[in-house]
Design a protein around this motif. Structure first.
Motif, short mmCIF file in Angstrom:
data_model
loop_
_atom_site.label_atom_id
_atom_site.label_comp_id
_atom_site.label_asym_id
_atom_site.label_seq_id
_atom_site.Cartn_x
_atom_site.Cartn_y
_atom_site.Cartn_z
N UNK A 109 8.74 4.59 -12.01
CA UNK A 109 7.90 4.54 -10.80
C UNK A 109 6.43 4.31 -11.09
N UNK A 110 5.93 4.84 -12.24
CA UNK A 110 4.54 4.59 -12.61
C UNK A 110 4.30 3.10 -12.86
N UNK A 111 5.23 2.47 -13.58
CA UNK A 111 5.10 1.05 -13.90
C UNK A 111 5.17 0.19 -12.65
N UNK A 112 6.17 0.47 -11.82
CA UNK A 112 6.33 -0.31 -10.58
C UNK A 112 5.12 -0.12 -9.67
N UNK A 113 4.60 1.11 -9.61
CA UNK A 113 3.42 1.37 -8.80
C UNK A 113 2.24 0.55 -9.31
N UNK A 114 2.04 0.51 -10.63
CA UNK A 114 0.94 -0.28 -11.19
C UNK A 114 1.06 -1.76 -10.85
N UNK A 167 6.02 9.85 -9.19
CA UNK A 167 5.96 9.97 -10.65
C UNK A 167 5.16 11.20 -11.07
N UNK A 168 4.00 11.41 -10.45
CA UNK A 168 3.14 12.54 -10.82
C UNK A 168 3.77 13.87 -10.44
N UNK A 169 4.48 13.90 -9.31
CA UNK A 169 5.12 15.15 -8.87
C UNK A 169 6.26 15.55 -9.81
N UNK A 170 6.95 14.56 -10.38
CA UNK A 170 8.11 14.84 -11.23
C UNK A 170 7.74 15.05 -12.69
N UNK A 171 6.64 14.45 -13.12
CA UNK A 171 6.27 14.48 -14.54
C UNK A 171 5.99 15.89 -15.03
N UNK A 227 8.06 10.99 -20.76
CA UNK A 227 8.68 9.80 -21.32
C UNK A 227 9.96 9.40 -20.60
N UNK A 228 10.40 10.21 -19.65
CA UNK A 228 11.63 9.93 -18.92
C UNK A 228 11.50 8.65 -18.10
N UNK A 229 12.62 7.94 -18.00
CA UNK A 229 12.63 6.71 -17.19
C UNK A 229 12.32 7.01 -15.73
N UNK A 258 0.83 -1.21 0.00
CA UNK A 258 0.00 0.00 0.00
C UNK A 258 0.86 1.25 0.00
N UNK A 259 1.83 1.29 0.94
CA UNK A 259 2.68 2.47 1.06
C UNK A 259 3.56 2.65 -0.17
N UNK A 260 4.18 1.56 -0.63
CA UNK A 260 5.08 1.66 -1.78
C UNK A 260 4.35 2.07 -3.05
N UNK A 261 3.19 1.48 -3.32
CA UNK A 261 2.43 1.82 -4.52
C UNK A 261 1.99 3.28 -4.48
N UNK A 262 1.56 3.75 -3.31
CA UNK A 262 1.11 5.14 -3.18
C UNK A 262 2.26 6.11 -3.38
#
Length: 550
Positions: free
Chosen positions: A281-286, A263-267, A274-276, A253-257
């Motif tokens: 982090x988006x992929x790992x979160x999913x 990811x959203x804060x940096x995008x 498109x940056x890694x 729960x904590x890690x996914x959140x």
């Protein structure tokens, strides 16, 4: 009430698609009232008052800091990181709510509550002493852990202190406490900034927390809610904790959140989409969200010693799932508005924190009023809460749609206050309605975790919502500022919005109007979350609706 709580729970369980098993129904009656401690008189009132103070300070923490955020960011020269001061608190709050709820079942309510209040108080002092934004973010994260424990323990204790027929009134009372924290937070935050240092937004918690800690230590029974000699004891507390806590679920729960918010804060600001550093982090979160669902299904199905952080029963039961989904979608509108509206007044309209705090009163003041009004209506006229939840979701949607169409100007329109009030009516009412409905949706076995889930999902939604609207604002402003300002000026604005006043006079107005457009975009995001509450609430629809009494 038209029905007692146990009757209502039984009716609800049998009326929904995902009805509970016989063993779960039997667990409702497993607590012998003769074994529970009864607290009355002055002692009872002191404990209730201390709990209300606890809930007040952890809630005002959000609104008071939101109002002071511009001042804090400008003082520490990190406007682009300012949202992390909010999200760090929300994320740890989210990550630890359920796990601490379970800990209170195992090691006792009093022990967990005392530890939580102490943690909150200590890190409040650390926040007040922070010298950099990075330090403040870390200290706020630890403070969020304490707040999670205070909330979950306090809510459980309240419902164990009172009789079942008083649950609706107690839930309404708690919602009023939350609502008044929303009202006073912006004013206190603004006043503190005007009269002294922003650090007192955190430091005032220290004496308050100390007094509350003393009250609980002296007045709350050691093994509450059980009689001292009758509290169930496990053989080896440490091994019991390890066996019962769903550690993997809590980590997921904590890690996914956290990864989703990172990811959203940096995008779009520090890194392109498109940056890694955004995609990874988006992929790992999913993946972690999928693993979380699979793991919780397994833990719930095993029906062993380990207790899931989010029982699969909540998902299988259509009604409880609809309630949980609605509270999640309520998180962004209810919190982001308090985050965004004062900022708009300060950045676009060049107002002081105190003036901004006063001008968000139509939003924060209507919230407690709506909480009381809808509770009275639901009880007196026997209107099923689900009908009111749908109506209030529509009110939110219309209110935020109107706020999204505010003209791009540095002048404040009177109509803005009405739009705030309409959106606040829907948010405040739904917070109360969904809180009241919670005890009717779950078995006795899941009571503690359900209370934790309500807070967890609301603030998880809020954390994700704050990160989304921050990404929208930062990306929009950065992309459009480059056409009118130099790279050095853009960098300065991202560090401190106060730099607007240092720009040439002919550039100040275009920059403020650019920010106004970005804040309108944020309101459009909230329209989506508000509108989505309607189909989510429809999942709670059933043949025999729960009806609350007076």
């Amino acid at each position: 009430m038209e029905k007692t709580s146990s009757d209502a729970q039984s009716s609800l369980a049998s009326a929904t698609n995902g009805s509970f098993s016989e063993s779960e129904k039997a667990s409702r009656e497993s607590t012998d009232p003769a074994r529970l401690v009864s607290i009355t008189g002055v002692r009872f009132h002191f404990i209730i008052a201390a709990i209300c103070i606890c809930l007040f300070i952890i809630t005002i923490e959000i609104t008071i800091v939101n109002t002071a955020l511009i001042t804090i960011a400008n003082d520490l020269r990190s406007f682009h990181l300012s949202s992390w001061v909010v999200t760090a608190y929300l994320l740890t709050y989210v990550g630890f709510l359920i796990i601490i709820s379970k800990l209170s079942d195992i090691v006792g309510r009093k022990s967990v509550l005392l530890a939580s209040v102490a943690t909150f108080t200590i890190w409040a002092g650390a926040c007040g002493a922070a010298q950099t934004t990075e330090q403040l973010i870390v200290f706020r994260a630890f403070k969020g852990i304490g707040a999670a424990g205070v909330f979950s323990s306090s809510m459980i204790i309240i419902f164990e202190l009172i009789t079942p027929e008083k649950i609706p009134k107690a839930a309404a009372g708690v919602s009023v406490v939350f609502a008044f924290a929303l009202v006073l937070g912006p004013i206190f935050g603004g006043a503190i900034n005007e009269s002294s240092s922003w650090r007192w937004c955190f430091l005032f918690n220290v004496p308050v927390g100390t007094v509350v800690l003393l009250i609980f230590t002296l007045l709350l029974p050691r093994n509450f809610p059980y009689q001292d000699s009758q509290r169930p004891r496990a053989t080896g507390v440490a091994s019991s904790i390890r066996a019962r806590i769903d550690w993997l679920g809590a980590v997921l729960v904590l890690g996914a959140s956290v990864l989703l918010v990172v990811a959203l804060e940096n995008a779009g600001l520090r890194h392109p989409w498109k940056s890694a550093l955004v995609v990874a982090p988006l992929t790992i979160s999913g993946v972690m969200w999928v693993l979380l669902l699979a793991w919780e299904w397994k833990v719930t199905r095993d029906d062993g010693t380990r207790e899931p952080v989010f029982p699969w029963r909540f998902i299988e039961n259509r009604v409880s799932f609809g309630m949980m989904l609605t509270i999640f979608l309520l998180g962004p509108p209810s919190v982001v508005a308090i985050f965004s509206i004062p900022q708009r007044f300060q950045v676009v309209n060049n107002m002081s924190p105190l003036a901004a705090g006063v001008r968000i009163l139509p939003y924060t003041a209507v919230s407690p009023i709506s909480s009381m009004v809808v509770t009275a209506i639901a009880g007196k006229f026997k209107i099923p809460p689900v009908y009111l939840v749908i109506f209030c979701s529509i009110c939110q949607t219309v209110g935020f749609a109107l706020l999204a169409t505010v003209p791009i100007t540095e002048t404040i329109l009177i109509s803005q206050y009405g739009y705030q009030a309409l959106a606040a009516f829907g948010c405040g009412a739904n917070m109360t309605l969904l809180t009241i409905m919670t005890p009717y949706m779950v078995t006795k076995k899941d009571a503690a975790v359900a209370q934790g889930s309500i807070g967890q999902l609301r603030y998880m939604g809020a954390a994700i919502g704050v990160s989304i609207v921050t990404c929208v604002l930062n990306s929009y402003v950065q992309n459009h500022l480059s056409s009118i300002l130099s790279p050095t000026q853009v960098e300065g604005l991202l560090r401190s919005s106060g730099m607007i006043s240092l720009l040439p006079v002919e550039l100040q107005s275009p920059v403020r109007l650019l920010y106004a457009e970005a804040y309108n975009l944020q309101m459009k995001v909230l329209i989506g979350f508000s509108a989505a509450q309607v189909p989510a609430a429809l999942l709670m629809w059933q043949k025999n609706q729960v009806v609350l009494g007076t």
